[in-house]
Scaffold this motif. Structure first.
Motif, mmCIF file in Angstrom:
data_model
loop_
_atom_site.group_PDB
_atom_site.id
_atom_site.type_symbol
_atom_site.label_atom_id
_atom_site.label_comp_id
_atom_site.label_asym_id
_atom_site.label_seq_id
_atom_site.Cartn_x
_atom_site.Cartn_y
_atom_site.Cartn_z
ATOM 1 N N ALA A 40 0.827 -1.211 0.000
ATOM 2 C CA ALA A 40 0.000 0.000 0.000
ATOM 3 C C ALA A 40 0.860 1.260 0.000
ATOM 4 C CB ALA A 40 -0.920 0.005 1.218
ATOM 5 N N GLY A 41 2.124 1.118 0.426
ATOM 6 C CA GLY A 41 3.010 2.282 0.427
ATOM 7 C C GLY A 41 3.452 2.728 1.801
ATOM 8 N N LYS A 42 3.509 1.812 2.767
ATOM 9 C CA LYS A 42 3.869 2.173 4.141
ATOM 10 C C LYS A 42 5.316 2.642 4.247
ATOM 11 C CE LYS A 42 2.769 -1.976 5.429
ATOM 12 N NZ LYS A 42 2.115 -2.481 4.231
ATOM 13 N N THR A 43 6.218 1.830 3.684
ATOM 14 C CA THR A 43 7.638 2.142 3.800
ATOM 15 C C THR A 43 7.947 3.485 3.145
ATOM 16 O OG1 THR A 43 8.136 -0.205 3.819
ATOM 17 C CG2 THR A 43 9.940 1.270 3.246
ATOM 18 N N VAL A 44 7.381 3.706 1.993
ATOM 19 C CA VAL A 44 7.620 4.958 1.279
ATOM 20 C C VAL A 44 6.994 6.126 2.044
ATOM 21 C CG1 VAL A 44 7.147 6.196 -0.877
ATOM 22 C CG2 VAL A 44 7.822 3.780 -0.953
ATOM 23 N N PHE A 45 5.829 5.899 2.605
ATOM 24 C CA PHE A 45 5.154 6.931 3.400
ATOM 25 C C PHE A 45 6.031 7.370 4.569
ATOM 26 C CE2 PHE A 45 2.468 7.916 7.108
ATOM 27 C CZ PHE A 45 1.630 8.910 6.608
ATOM 28 N N ALA A 352 -1.619 8.853 -5.004
ATOM 29 C CA ALA A 352 -2.553 9.739 -5.709
ATOM 30 C C ALA A 352 -1.898 10.405 -6.919
ATOM 31 C CB ALA A 352 -3.097 10.800 -4.748
ATOM 32 N N ASP A 353 -0.562 10.321 -7.008
ATOM 33 C CA ASP A 353 0.107 10.882 -8.186
ATOM 34 C C ASP A 353 -0.091 10.009 -9.426
ATOM 35 O OD1 ASP A 353 1.715 8.935 -6.836
ATOM 36 O OD2 ASP A 353 3.445 9.555 -8.025
ATOM 37 N N HIS A 354 -0.764 8.875 -9.280
ATOM 38 C CA HIS A 354 -1.083 8.045 -10.448
ATOM 39 C C HIS A 354 -2.303 8.562 -11.198
ATOM 40 C CE1 HIS A 354 1.321 4.326 -9.001
ATOM 41 N NE2 HIS A 354 1.913 4.876 -10.030
ATOM 42 N N ALA A 391 -0.071 11.313 -1.865
ATOM 43 C CA ALA A 391 1.069 10.676 -2.533
ATOM 44 C C ALA A 391 2.283 10.999 -1.676
ATOM 45 C CB ALA A 391 1.259 11.213 -3.943
ATOM 46 N N SER A 392 2.987 9.981 -1.221
ATOM 47 C CA SER A 392 4.155 10.213 -0.381
ATOM 48 C C SER A 392 5.290 10.818 -1.192
ATOM 49 C CB SER A 392 4.630 8.893 0.232
ATOM 50 O OG SER A 392 3.560 8.252 0.870
ATOM 51 N N VAL A 393 5.374 10.398 -2.457
ATOM 52 C CA VAL A 393 6.451 10.842 -3.334
ATOM 53 C C VAL A 393 5.848 11.061 -4.719
ATOM 54 C CG1 VAL A 393 8.646 10.182 -4.390
ATOM 55 C CG2 VAL A 393 8.159 9.483 -2.041
HETATM 56 N N1 LIG Z 1 4.044 6.803 -7.730
HETATM 57 C C1 LIG Z 1 4.084 6.457 -6.442
HETATM 58 N N2 LIG Z 1 4.376 5.191 -6.117
HETATM 59 C C2 LIG Z 1 4.413 4.853 -4.812
HETATM 60 C C3 LIG Z 1 4.159 5.793 -3.777
HETATM 61 N N3 LIG Z 1 4.256 5.140 -2.597
HETATM 62 C C4 LIG Z 1 4.562 3.860 -2.882
HETATM 63 N N4 LIG Z 1 4.661 3.675 -4.229
HETATM 64 C C5 LIG Z 1 4.930 2.424 -4.946
HETATM 65 O O1 LIG Z 1 4.397 1.341 -4.207
HETATM 66 C C6 LIG Z 1 5.427 0.386 -3.918
HETATM 67 C C7 LIG Z 1 5.197 -0.225 -2.562
HETATM 68 O O2 LIG Z 1 5.434 0.740 -1.562
HETATM 69 P P1 LIG Z 1 5.971 0.330 -0.124
HETATM 70 O O3 LIG Z 1 6.063 1.576 0.674
HETATM 71 O O4 LIG Z 1 7.190 -0.514 -0.223
HETATM 72 O O5 LIG Z 1 4.731 -0.555 0.347
HETATM 73 P P2 LIG Z 1 4.528 -1.339 1.733
HETATM 74 O O6 LIG Z 1 4.523 -2.789 1.383
HETATM 75 O O7 LIG Z 1 3.167 -0.890 2.204
HETATM 76 O O8 LIG Z 1 5.623 -0.940 2.672
HETATM 77 C C8 LIG Z 1 6.714 1.173 -4.016
HETATM 78 O O9 LIG Z 1 7.800 0.318 -4.316
HETATM 79 C C9 LIG Z 1 6.406 2.155 -5.128
HETATM 80 O O10 LIG Z 1 6.602 1.557 -6.388
HETATM 81 C C10 LIG Z 1 3.854 7.156 -4.164
HETATM 82 O O11 LIG Z 1 3.616 8.055 -3.342
HETATM 83 N N5 LIG Z 1 3.830 7.410 -5.508
#
Ligand SMILES: Nc1nc2c(ncn2[C@@H]2O[C@H](COP(=O)(O)OP(=O)(O)O)[C@@H](O)[C@H]2O)c(=O)[nH]1
Ligand SMILES: [Mg+2]
Length: 480
Positions: A40-45, A352-354, A391-393
């Motif tokens: 879902a994007g936890k690590t990136v968040f 959300a940047d998608h 969008a985190s990034v």
């Molecule tokens: N374009 C975009 N992709 C993101 C964003 N956040 C996460 N992603 C994508 O989603 C993937 C999974 O995110 P991650 O944080 O590793 O997910 P986790 O499994 O919930 O920790 C990343 O490798 C990115 O490709 C964002 O803000 N924008």
């Protein structure tokens, strides 16, 4: 002389409902749990949040909606030291280095729990700021503790209220429907030959477990499904060789209780109870005890594009997660685990940047509908719950293209590993879950765009959407 004497009468009124003054002087801690379904994007968040907080003094324009920044009251934000006795530290530096490398890439998948702490020094506003100025340098400190853990584990909570027989029935019913029936075929075949009365020979339970866990992983990794229990079967980590995990659901006759001694059914039921008592309960008692704020990240767009089954499944998982945050008599955390109250929960649609800017409100509205927020009983005994799109990034830019004579908004980005930019157009994001007949073909190949150019040192921050708003909702009250 007490503080109130010194500051004069009437202040008690002014201060009621505000953070405790002694807390502000000594510094307090707020714990934020970041969860969400897998990918879902936890690590990136967390990585972007930490980077943007550390950069906020140099680059306040990145975080204007976090009021302590927007109002110019931030004094410093620093990483706190990490005592060895604690949970593993969240690998913020490694993640930023990955994203800032050439070619840029995303952090590796995480499978375990970790934490990171940031000390935020700030000037409190209003009467509190005045008081603090009277007794010291007028600066308060808030320690923000962020905990990252696999979202799959959240789906273990509902198990605590189920018996092995209840769980087996519900789980097998689901496993025999639609897409799942196909993925679970080997497992279902095995349990058709190994009923609960099969004599326990020491191997069958483990074999059933392996086939069941293989089904769960395929459902997650190849099909994007999320309602997968037990959570530790997916990423067992340190528990990989622990026999407590060697169980799976079985077809049980009505009235099944503990099973006959020496049978497969009895062994499975026993391990199910041990899993709850020895793995799930201690985990939540230990780690959930201190979380008062929680953000649940959901890849709404991914679920929507993946088709009806995945979307419905995401909804089912959200429902189960929400159940854990409902308060009152039925609340699992409170009743069974006696953990502290969770005060605020934010459900956030990530990436959300998608979609182009004009679609982002719909992304949040869709999540609001999935969470069924309007119908939730929002009494004071519940956690405060809200929804946002973020969008985190930001990894895309906006553009327009002409499709069938109409100009439409699209996003463009550079897919990881490619040299060219690509357009990405998802059509209209509906504000409500689509009707059964409105679903199109499942689409699983959402492009993975390279992150933008990022500086590893916390000076410039990272462009994002609504990270500041989300953080202000979650902890803003502690930074007033
Ligand atoms: N374009 C975009 N992709 C993101 C964003 N956040 C996460 N992603 C994508 O989603 C993937 C999974 O995110 P991650 O944080 O590793 O997910 P986790 O499994 O919930 O920790 C990343 O490798 C990115 O490709 C964002 O803000 N924008
Ligand atoms: Mg992760």
């Amino acid at each position: 002389m007490s503080l109130l004497d010194r500051a004069g009468a009437g202040l008690a009124d002014l201060l009621s409902g505000a953070p405790d003054l002694t807390e502000l002087v000594k510094g307090s801690t707020v714990s934020l749990a970041v969860t969400g379904l897998s990918r879902a994007g936890k690590t990136v968040f967390i990585t972007s949040l930490v980077h943007n907080l550390l950069s906020a003094l140099h680059q306040p324009h990145r975080m204007p909606l976090l009021k302590v920044v927007g109002e110019g009251r931030l004094v410093a934000a620093r990483l706190a030291g990490h005592p060895a006795s604690r949970l593993p530290r969240f690998p913020y530096e490694q993640n930023i280095e990955h994203m800032a490398a050439t070619p840029a890439d995303w952090p590796a998948r995480t499978t375990d729990i970790s934490e990171i702490e940031i000390d935020i020094r700030f000037a409190p506003s209003g009467a509190l700021g005045f008081l603090l100025g009277q007794i010291g340098d007028g600066i308060a400190t808030l320690r923000l503790r962020i905990v990252d853990y696999p979202g799959e584990w959240l789906l273990d909570l509902p198990l605590l209220t189920q018996s092995y027989a209840d769980w087996s029935r519900a789980t097998l019913q689901l496993a025999r429907r639609g897409l799942r029936a196909e993925i679970a075929r080997d497992f279902l075949g095995f349990i058709a030959d190994h009923g609960p009365d099969t004599a326990d020979n020491g191997d069958d339970a483990k074999r059933a477990h392996e086939l069941y866990a293989t089904y769960l992983r395929a459902a997650r990794d190849r099909h994007g499904l999320s309602f997968l229990q037990p959570g530790h079967f997916l990423d067992p980590g340190a528990l990989a060789d622990n026999p407590t995990l060697w169980f799976a659901p079985l077809d049980l006759p009505a009235g099944f209780d503990h099973g006959k001694p020496g049978t497969l059914g009895a062994l499975m039921a026993q391990r199910f109870e041990a899993y709850k008592a020895d793995i799930v309960t201690p985990f939540y008692r230990q780690y959930f005890g201190s979380f008062s704020r929680q953000v649940v990240l959901v890849d709404v767009l991914g679920a929507l594009l993946a088709g009806r089954e995945v979307f419905d499944d995401t909804r089912r998982a959200i429902d189960a997660i929400l159940d854990s945050f409902r308060y009152g008599q039925s609340n699992i955390l409170r009743r069974l685990l006696r953990v502290n109250r969770i005060e605020k929960v934010l459900f956030a649609a990530t990436k959300a940047d998608h979609v182009p800017d004009i679609q982002r409100d719909h992304l949040a509205a869709l999540l609001r509908n999935m969470v069924a927020l309007p119908a939730l009983d929002v009494t004071s005994s519940n956690a405060e719950i809200d929804v946002a799109a973020l969008a985190s990034v930001i990894s895309t830019q906006e553009d327009t293209v002409e499709i069938d004579g109409h100009r439409v908004q699209v996003v463009v980005g550079k897919p990881v590993g490619k040299d060219t930019w690509e357009k990405f157009f998802v059509g209209n994001v509906p504000a409500k879950p689509p009707k059964p007949e409105a679903w199109g073909q499942p689409f699983l190949n959402i492009p993975v765009f390279e992150p933008p150019v990022i500086d590893v040192s916390p000076v410039d921050g990272i462009a994002h959407i609504n990270l500041d708003l989300a953080l202000d909702y979650l902890i803003g009250d502690k930074l007033r």
